[in-house]
Design a protein around this motif. Sequence first.
Motif, PDB file in Angstrom:
ATOM      1  N   ASP A 167       3.667   5.023  -1.044  1.00  0.00           N
ATOM      2  CA  ASP A 167       2.801   4.735  -2.026  1.00  0.00           C
ATOM      3  C   ASP A 167       3.316   2.587  -1.856  1.00  0.00           C
ATOM      4  O   ASP A 167       2.895   2.339  -2.600  1.00  0.00           O
ATOM      5  N   ALA A 168       4.674   2.657  -2.338  1.00  0.00           N
ATOM      6  CA  ALA A 168       5.212   1.344  -3.284  1.00  0.00           C
ATOM      7  C   ALA A 168       5.732   0.602  -1.321  1.00  0.00           C
ATOM      8  O   ALA A 168       5.293  -1.091  -1.737  1.00  0.00           O
ATOM      9  N   LYS A 169       5.643   1.282  -0.229  1.00  0.00           N
ATOM     10  CA  LYS A 169       4.935   0.518   1.042  1.00  0.00           C
ATOM     11  C   LYS A 169       3.948  -0.095   0.737  1.00  0.00           C
ATOM     12  O   LYS A 169       3.148  -1.839   1.355  1.00  0.00           O
ATOM     13  N   ALA A 170       2.755   0.096   0.676  1.00  0.00           N
ATOM     14  CA  ALA A 170       1.346   0.041   0.629  1.00  0.00           C
ATOM     15  C   ALA A 170       0.962  -1.014  -0.549  1.00  0.00           C
ATOM     16  O   ALA A 170       0.716  -2.299   0.015  1.00  0.00           O
ATOM     17  N   PHE A 171       1.818  -1.277  -1.659  1.00  0.00           N
ATOM     18  CA  PHE A 171       1.344  -1.820  -2.530  1.00  0.00           C
ATOM     19  C   PHE A 171       2.263  -3.505  -2.357  1.00  0.00           C
ATOM     20  O   PHE A 171       1.205  -4.266  -2.302  1.00  0.00           O
ATOM     21  N   ILE A 172       3.297  -2.805  -1.726  1.00  0.00           N
ATOM     22  CA  ILE A 172       4.292  -4.878  -1.268  1.00  0.00           C
ATOM     23  C   ILE A 172       3.175  -5.112   0.147  1.00  0.00           C
ATOM     24  O   ILE A 172       3.475  -6.401  -0.348  1.00  0.00           O
ATOM     25  N   ASN A 173       2.614  -4.121   0.539  1.00  0.00           N
ATOM     26  CA  ASN A 173       1.956  -5.169   1.448  1.00  0.00           C
ATOM     27  C   ASN A 173       1.235  -5.795   0.680  1.00  0.00           C
ATOM     28  O   ASN A 173       0.666  -6.898   1.863  1.00  0.00           O
ATOM     29  N   SER A 174       0.443  -5.822   0.021  1.00  0.00           N
ATOM     30  CA  SER A 174      -0.508  -6.571  -0.111  1.00  0.00           C
ATOM     31  C   SER A 174      -0.241  -7.427  -1.425  1.00  0.00           C
ATOM     32  O   SER A 174      -0.866  -8.372  -1.576  1.00  0.00           O
ATOM     33  N   VAL A 175       1.105  -7.510  -2.254  1.00  0.00           N
ATOM     34  CA  VAL A 175       1.541  -8.566  -2.970  1.00  0.00           C
ATOM     35  C   VAL A 175       2.676  -9.033  -2.761  1.00  0.00           C
ATOM     36  O   VAL A 175       2.711 -10.197  -3.058  1.00  0.00           O
ATOM     37  N   GLY A 176       3.535  -8.170  -1.434  1.00  0.00           N
ATOM     38  CA  GLY A 176       4.919  -9.374  -1.852  1.00  0.00           C
ATOM     39  C   GLY A 176       5.730  -8.802  -2.690  1.00  0.00           C
ATOM     40  O   GLY A 176       5.540  -8.993  -3.249  1.00  0.00           O
ATOM     41  N   TYR A 177       6.995  -9.708  -1.701  1.00  0.00           N
ATOM     42  CA  TYR A 177       8.292  -9.089  -2.566  1.00  0.00           C
ATOM     43  C   TYR A 177       8.641 -10.269  -3.933  1.00  0.00           C
ATOM     44  O   TYR A 177       7.080 -11.525  -3.439  1.00  0.00           O
ATOM     45  N   PRO A 178       9.510 -10.349  -5.013  1.00  0.00           N
ATOM     46  CA  PRO A 178       9.860  -9.603  -5.170  1.00  0.00           C
ATOM     47  C   PRO A 178       9.069  -8.543  -6.135  1.00  0.00           C
ATOM     48  O   PRO A 178       7.660  -8.769  -6.156  1.00  0.00           O
ATOM     49  N   VAL A 179       9.520  -6.922  -6.257  1.00  0.00           N
ATOM     50  CA  VAL A 179       8.536  -6.705  -7.122  1.00  0.00           C
ATOM     51  C   VAL A 179       9.477  -5.570  -8.056  1.00  0.00           C
ATOM     52  O   VAL A 179      10.830  -5.005  -7.533  1.00  0.00           O
ATOM     53  N   MET A 180       8.945  -4.865  -8.922  1.00  0.00           N
ATOM     54  CA  MET A 180       9.580  -3.698  -9.559  1.00  0.00           C
ATOM     55  C   MET A 180       9.441  -2.361  -9.757  1.00  0.00           C
ATOM     56  O   MET A 180       7.861  -2.378  -9.593  1.00  0.00           O
ATOM     57  N   VAL A 195      13.755  -5.119  -6.318  1.00  0.00           N
ATOM     58  CA  VAL A 195      13.364  -4.781  -4.500  1.00  0.00           C
ATOM     59  C   VAL A 195      13.171  -6.357  -4.230  1.00  0.00           C
ATOM     60  O   VAL A 195      11.497  -6.819  -4.486  1.00  0.00           O
ATOM     61  N   GLU A 196      13.930  -7.036  -4.288  1.00  0.00           N
ATOM     62  CA  GLU A 196      13.352  -8.165  -3.690  1.00  0.00           C
ATOM     63  C   GLU A 196      13.388  -8.262  -1.995  1.00  0.00           C
ATOM     64  O   GLU A 196      13.367  -9.591  -0.922  1.00  0.00           O
ATOM     65  N   GLY A 197      13.910  -7.443  -1.200  1.00  0.00           N
ATOM     66  CA  GLY A 197      13.520  -7.408   0.469  1.00  0.00           C
ATOM     67  C   GLY A 197      13.479  -5.884   0.793  1.00  0.00           C
ATOM     68  O   GLY A 197      13.727  -4.751   0.183  1.00  0.00           O
ATOM     69  N   ALA A 198      13.152  -4.988   1.792  1.00  0.00           N
ATOM     70  CA  ALA A 198      12.983  -4.151   2.306  1.00  0.00           C
ATOM     71  C   ALA A 198      13.942  -3.132   3.152  1.00  0.00           C
ATOM     72  O   ALA A 198      14.099  -2.545   2.400  1.00  0.00           O
TER      73      ALA A 198
END
Length: 470
Positions: A167-180, A195-198
């Motif tokens: 689920d985290a990977k799917a969210f990051i695919n939609s908004v990009g890095y960085p994420v909390m 998280v600033e990168g994979a």
Amino acid sequence: MAADFGIRPGSRMVFTGVVTLFVHTSFCSKPLGARVGRGGEIAIRVLLSARELGITTIAIFTQDDPNHTTLADEAILLDSPKDFVDVAKIVFICLDQKADSLHPPYGFLLENPELVKRLEQAGITFIEPTAQILRETSDKTLACSLALRNGFLVLAASDATTRCIQDAKAFINSVGYPVMIKAVDGGGGRGISLVEGAADLETSFSRACGESPSGNVFMEKTAIRGFRNIEIQMIGDSYGEVTHLWKRECNIQRRFQKVIELVPSTIKDRCVIREVINSAVRLARSIRYQSLSTFEFLVHESSGESYFLEVNPRVQVEHTDTEEVAGIDIVRSQLLLALGIPLPDLDLPSSQWDDSSSMRQHAIQLRVTAEDAKKGFTLSMGRISNHKLPEGQGIRVDTHLRRANSTTVGPAYDSLLAKVIVRASTSETTGQKAIRALHDFQITGVQSNIPVLLGVLQSEDFIRGACSIR
């Protein structure tokens, strides 16, 4: 006029947590009880305010953390620190002691709506928000939904909580890095990973889940460069009145745990600050917020952008900054509200001044912790055999350290040893006093973060007021 809550002489009131205080008061209408965090500085802080109001107290404690009990009238020994987060045990103690209320400090238990529900069923008053308010604010995803419904900008976040990294990977695919990645029920910097990168995703996701009591996290797009962490101190009564006690700035953090907090904010555009304060008041009034809380925002001074971040439905560790600038006792105000006193009767300074800069006072709080910076800020365990606290005009120290008793630092509690709060008429003088106070603070037996705090205070960016959250 205050409502009649039926408090009579001989009634008992409870403060639980790492401290439980059973109180008796002669001027109120209904017995109240309170839950306090670790038997550290916050326990002592609440005990002192309760005593000033003529409240008789009973402290609960563990064998290795008894320092606060010297300020209580009675004390109850618990088997282990785990008892402090045991809802059934806390409620049992209240009933066994014939307590009528409970006051929480900081900690996971205080934001647990189930605790409030159990207390209500037992006829015990909770000196903090109602169960409904806790449900809307303590869960960070629900708090963001509340903000969105009221027209606030919120950083893009996942729609639901999860324990699944896919689920985290799917969210990051939609908004990009960085994420909390954030625990829905985290607090005090726990359960948060940037998280600033994979390469960092799996480790960060696992750590955030592991630090969540429920094991659930959510993801959030993050704004870091140039943004300031601004929190608005809110206070509300049980009659629908809500107001603010201005703002604090909390950019200096270690692992998302605040370590230095300032009043007033370093943001020079007061219009930006005023709009954030008004927004927080509007949101708090929409849910008829009761008791103390902070509403946190990320604010960019040059662009004026602001994003709602979260609600902390409790007294915050850094409330002392506001107390020093405003000249009030926030904990005392909280107790008075719980006793049915209307907000206007507290005569808070924010009713006269919209901005704390009108008070011509500056304050800074420094959290002194038992951590070894040379070993990755790991907990420095041991027995504190001696200590010397800083003194002088404008210097305040809130601590559970006592000369009469040595203090053991172990893994059961957090690392906070003391809060050094410094007040002066200018930011320059405040910084100078703070540096002197830290040099005067001596601790024997464990390592501390004092060298790190000194390094921050003496840095050019801090002196210029140029520190953002990144």
